[in-house]
Design a protein around this motif. Sequence first.
Motif, mmCIF file in Angstrom:
data_model
loop_
_atom_site.group_PDB
_atom_site.id
_atom_site.type_symbol
_atom_site.label_atom_id
_atom_site.label_comp_id
_atom_site.label_asym_id
_atom_site.label_seq_id
_atom_site.Cartn_x
_atom_site.Cartn_y
_atom_site.Cartn_z
ATOM 1 N N LEU A 1 15.584 -36.734 -25.750
ATOM 2 C CA LEU A 1 14.667 -37.457 -24.855
ATOM 3 C C LEU A 1 13.849 -36.457 -24.025
ATOM 4 C CD1 LEU A 1 14.149 -40.460 -24.034
ATOM 5 C CD2 LEU A 1 15.682 -40.083 -22.114
ATOM 6 N N SER A 2 14.543 -35.436 -23.543
ATOM 7 C CA SER A 2 13.839 -34.465 -22.692
ATOM 8 C C SER A 2 12.805 -33.656 -23.478
ATOM 9 C CB SER A 2 14.833 -33.527 -21.999
ATOM 10 O OG SER A 2 15.399 -32.660 -22.945
ATOM 11 N N LEU A 3 13.038 -33.502 -24.785
ATOM 12 C CA LEU A 3 12.046 -32.814 -25.626
ATOM 13 C C LEU A 3 10.701 -33.524 -25.566
ATOM 14 C CD1 LEU A 3 13.762 -31.906 -29.047
ATOM 15 C CD2 LEU A 3 12.854 -30.342 -27.349
ATOM 16 N N PHE A 4 10.755 -34.849 -25.666
ATOM 17 C CA PHE A 4 9.506 -35.633 -25.684
ATOM 18 C C PHE A 4 8.928 -35.811 -24.280
ATOM 19 C CE2 PHE A 4 11.402 -36.552 -29.742
ATOM 20 C CZ PHE A 4 10.309 -36.559 -30.583
ATOM 21 N N LEU A 5 9.807 -36.045 -23.324
ATOM 22 C CA LEU A 5 9.298 -36.253 -21.960
ATOM 23 C C LEU A 5 8.741 -34.957 -21.363
ATOM 24 C CD1 LEU A 5 11.866 -38.788 -20.478
ATOM 25 C CD2 LEU A 5 9.649 -39.211 -21.546
ATOM 26 N N SER A 6 9.343 -33.832 -21.728
ATOM 27 C CA SER A 6 8.813 -32.550 -21.247
ATOM 28 C C SER A 6 7.415 -32.329 -21.813
ATOM 29 C CB SER A 6 9.707 -31.399 -21.688
ATOM 30 O OG SER A 6 10.992 -31.581 -21.189
ATOM 31 N N LYS A 7 7.264 -32.693 -23.076
ATOM 32 C CA LYS A 7 5.936 -32.567 -23.689
ATOM 33 C C LYS A 7 4.942 -33.481 -22.963
ATOM 34 C CE LYS A 7 3.489 -33.023 -28.065
ATOM 35 N NZ LYS A 7 3.573 -33.416 -29.474
ATOM 36 N N SER A 8 5.382 -34.697 -22.645
ATOM 37 C CA SER A 8 4.508 -35.635 -21.921
ATOM 38 C C SER A 8 4.128 -35.078 -20.557
ATOM 39 C CB SER A 8 5.213 -36.974 -21.720
ATOM 40 O OG SER A 8 5.482 -37.534 -22.957
ATOM 41 N N LEU A 9 5.094 -34.413 -19.951
ATOM 42 C CA LEU A 9 4.846 -33.814 -18.639
ATOM 43 C C LEU A 9 3.726 -32.770 -18.729
ATOM 44 C CD1 LEU A 9 6.487 -34.449 -16.063
ATOM 45 C CD2 LEU A 9 7.610 -32.254 -16.359
ATOM 46 N N ILE A 10 3.827 -31.941 -19.755
ATOM 47 C CA ILE A 10 2.794 -30.898 -19.949
ATOM 48 C C ILE A 10 1.441 -31.551 -20.271
ATOM 49 C CG2 ILE A 10 2.094 -28.960 -21.418
ATOM 50 C CD1 ILE A 10 5.115 -28.334 -21.702
ATOM 51 N N ILE A 11 1.485 -32.566 -21.126
ATOM 52 C CA ILE A 11 0.248 -33.291 -21.462
ATOM 53 C C ILE A 11 -0.368 -33.884 -20.195
ATOM 54 C CG2 ILE A 11 -0.618 -35.408 -22.580
ATOM 55 C CD1 ILE A 11 1.381 -34.782 -24.878
ATOM 56 N N GLY A 12 0.491 -34.475 -19.368
ATOM 57 C CA GLY A 12 0.017 -35.096 -18.125
ATOM 58 C C GLY A 12 -0.596 -34.084 -17.177
ATOM 59 N N ILE A 13 0.071 -32.947 -17.009
ATOM 60 C CA ILE A 13 -0.445 -31.927 -16.080
ATOM 61 C C ILE A 13 -1.777 -31.371 -16.598
ATOM 62 C CG2 ILE A 13 -0.030 -29.618 -15.141
ATOM 63 C CD1 ILE A 13 2.981 -30.424 -15.031
ATOM 64 N N ALA A 14 -1.812 -31.081 -17.908
ATOM 65 C CA ALA A 14 -3.049 -30.539 -18.486
ATOM 66 C C ALA A 14 -4.172 -31.570 -18.387
ATOM 67 C CB ALA A 14 -2.810 -30.149 -19.938
ATOM 68 N N GLY A 15 -3.864 -32.802 -18.836
ATOM 69 C CA GLY A 15 -4.885 -33.858 -18.801
ATOM 70 C C GLY A 15 -5.287 -34.205 -17.381
ATOM 71 N N GLY A 16 -4.317 -34.191 -16.468
ATOM 72 C CA GLY A 16 -4.611 -34.506 -15.066
ATOM 73 C C GLY A 16 -5.535 -33.481 -14.452
ATOM 74 N N GLY A 17 -5.235 -32.196 -14.702
ATOM 75 C CA GLY A 17 -6.068 -31.121 -14.146
ATOM 76 C C GLY A 17 -7.474 -31.158 -14.707
ATOM 77 N N ILE A 18 -7.562 -31.246 -16.038
ATOM 78 C CA ILE A 18 -8.894 -31.262 -16.669
ATOM 79 C C ILE A 18 -9.631 -32.542 -16.284
ATOM 80 C CG2 ILE A 18 -10.145 -31.226 -18.877
ATOM 81 C CD1 ILE A 18 -7.680 -29.679 -20.017
ATOM 82 N N GLY A 19 -8.870 -33.661 -16.285
ATOM 83 C CA GLY A 19 -9.473 -34.956 -15.917
ATOM 84 C C GLY A 19 -10.038 -34.918 -14.513
ATOM 85 N N TYR A 20 -9.312 -34.294 -13.590
ATOM 86 C CA TYR A 20 -9.828 -34.207 -12.216
ATOM 87 C C TYR A 20 -11.130 -33.418 -12.193
ATOM 88 C CZ TYR A 20 -10.598 -33.359 -7.383
ATOM 89 O OH TYR A 20 -11.209 -33.314 -6.157
ATOM 90 N N ALA A 21 -11.119 -32.266 -12.924
ATOM 91 C CA ALA A 21 -12.316 -31.413 -12.935
ATOM 92 C C ALA A 21 -13.514 -32.186 -13.499
ATOM 93 C CB ALA A 21 -12.053 -30.168 -13.759
ATOM 94 N N ILE A 22 -13.270 -32.933 -14.588
ATOM 95 C CA ILE A 22 -14.362 -33.707 -15.202
ATOM 96 C C ILE A 22 -14.811 -34.825 -14.263
ATOM 97 C CG2 ILE A 22 -14.912 -35.287 -17.106
ATOM 98 C CD1 ILE A 22 -13.220 -33.438 -18.914
#
Lengths: 218, 448
Positions: free
Chosen positions: B366-387
């Motif tokens: 479970l943590s394998l997938f949720l950790s990936k989601s966490l990274i996706i969220g942080i990356a998407g959140g940061g880029i999304g904010y900038a955009i």
Amino acid sequence: MLQLTDVHKTYSKKASKVVALNGVSLEINAGEFVAIRGPSGCGKTTMMLIAGGLLGPDEGNVQVDGTEPYSLSADDRAKFRADKVGFVFQQFHLVPYLSVLDNIMSAALASDNDEAKHHADELIARFHLDDRAHHVPAELSTGERQRTALARALLNKPKLLLADEPTGNLDRENADIVLGHIREFAAAGGSVLLVSHDDHAVSKANRTLNMSAGEFVK
Amino acid sequence: MSVWHLVLNEIKHRKLNFFLAALSVTVAVGTLVGAMTLLRADEIQTQSILDDKKRQLEKTVAKHEQETAEAGKKLEDDYRKITKGLGFNILILPEEQDLNEMYVDGDLSKSMPEQLVTKLAESGIVTVNHLLPIVTRKIEWPEINRSVILTGTRGEVPLAHRDPKKPLQDLIPAGTMHVGFALHTKMKWKKGDKVTLLGKEFEVTNLKPEQGDTDDGTIWINLAEAQELLKMQNLVNAILALECNCATIDRIGEIREDIEEILPGTYVVEKGSSALARAEARMRAKKSAQDSLKKAKADGEAAIAQEKTSRLEIRKQRENLAALLVPLNLIGCAIWIGFLTFGNVRNRASEIGILRAIGLRSQQILSLFLSKSLIIGIAGGGIGYAIGLFIGVVCGDLPDVNTATSQLFSINLVLASLVLAPVLASISSWLPALMAARQDPALVLQEA
């Protein structure tokens, strides 16, 4: 080391039922290399999965190194597998995005093996994978992949090695190398259960059993 | 070796899956941040417009105020000069005279000694020019059966300290009478007619033109004759002072001060004059200018209020639109991430099977997938904010990019993006991740 007593397993698919194991009993001692030979669908793999704590039997008793894995919780059974059992499959089942070293080390994720890195380096050297340690599976030959899979299975120094057609995809030379390592494991006191329909692989075992329709036959 | 090592290597291996999931989060966060930043830009722009309009109004009002003040000052000066130039008239009355009686009935019942006029004329007063002692009384004229105002006057009393000036009102000789407009037209009198008043005969020598006031119902005779007829020998009701001149704007105050000093027991009232009327007209003009300024100010403020209301309505509409679109977008992105994770789980079935077989617990899967989601969220959140910020800066219609960026940048929104996006991604991938964790490894390995 491994003791199966009157193990039954039936697969139910819709209305039909397939008997995979029908009252099988087997005992493998420490340092013994046992091979089970039989045609496809005779129940070899089912027996191996039951022995490895991955598939619960319908009836019968399973003991590995004095532990009954199916009396444990799911998490404890996972820990039991990590500590006591090594698996080798015909399809290798390597993680495609990890290097040889990382694939071997992945077994340490499930155990408290403090010497995992040291042991992994030893295995890499022993299995002649030094120059491939940082390559991913797609860059390896089939023999190298199976050696990597075998090294992963042996990282946590299991008591029992379960090998399902480990040489099925290998040429004779690579098959001999892999079988040689398996024999070495048994010689060092480990127990091996190898299932195969390959006579050459079976011939390397200390003891061979024939299986048909879920039962041992002579 | 750790779960993170596994996650990062998997991301490197399946870049497209990661890119599409991060893109989805980027779109979701970008839309949310873009909407909020645009609303903020709109708020800043509204404030800026309102501030500009307010400044403009204040500037205009200040200019008008200055102009009005200057005009008012000029009017006051004009008023002083005109009043001074034209002079004005006053009445000196006995202190006990009821002014209401004079204004309502046109009658003066109180009297004072006639010699006061001589005292005033000899006092050296400079603020008055022409002094006319009068008696006046509202009487019934029995011979013609009418009410009239009888006024007796003897003409100007010369001021002792000046050369005698030309009298403003000629002496009315004894036995003559001047008749007001209403009376002589009603009686159809002509010059030279003989009339009898209280048993005494008078010759009509002057027919007054229409004045539009109590003068039209007044008759004027010689002072001594009037005093005799009214039994007021050596008494007068008032002293009329004509063409008075004052140095200050408070002319009546100035004269009162002078007269009270010379004639204690008297009271001074101003008698209407053309200068007063003109000054009054100018004062009204000034007031009108002030009212106009007041109205302009009120209109300006109303325009600002209307602009504010209008922009608030537009903002409300945009908020409603954002309130509809943003959640829809978030839901769409969440579903998309869920599908991508589900696909990822299916692609990794064999990998998960073997990891479970070698002893990884379901929580670790479970943590394998949720950790990936966490990274996706942080990356998407940061880029999304900038955009989102970029959208706000470009489309926010603010004048200067640097200022707009600093005004629209919000650390709280950055933190919210970096927290909420991973939460969104984790929630979206929770179900497929749970499926992966619960996957039966035996089944997977048998099928492989």
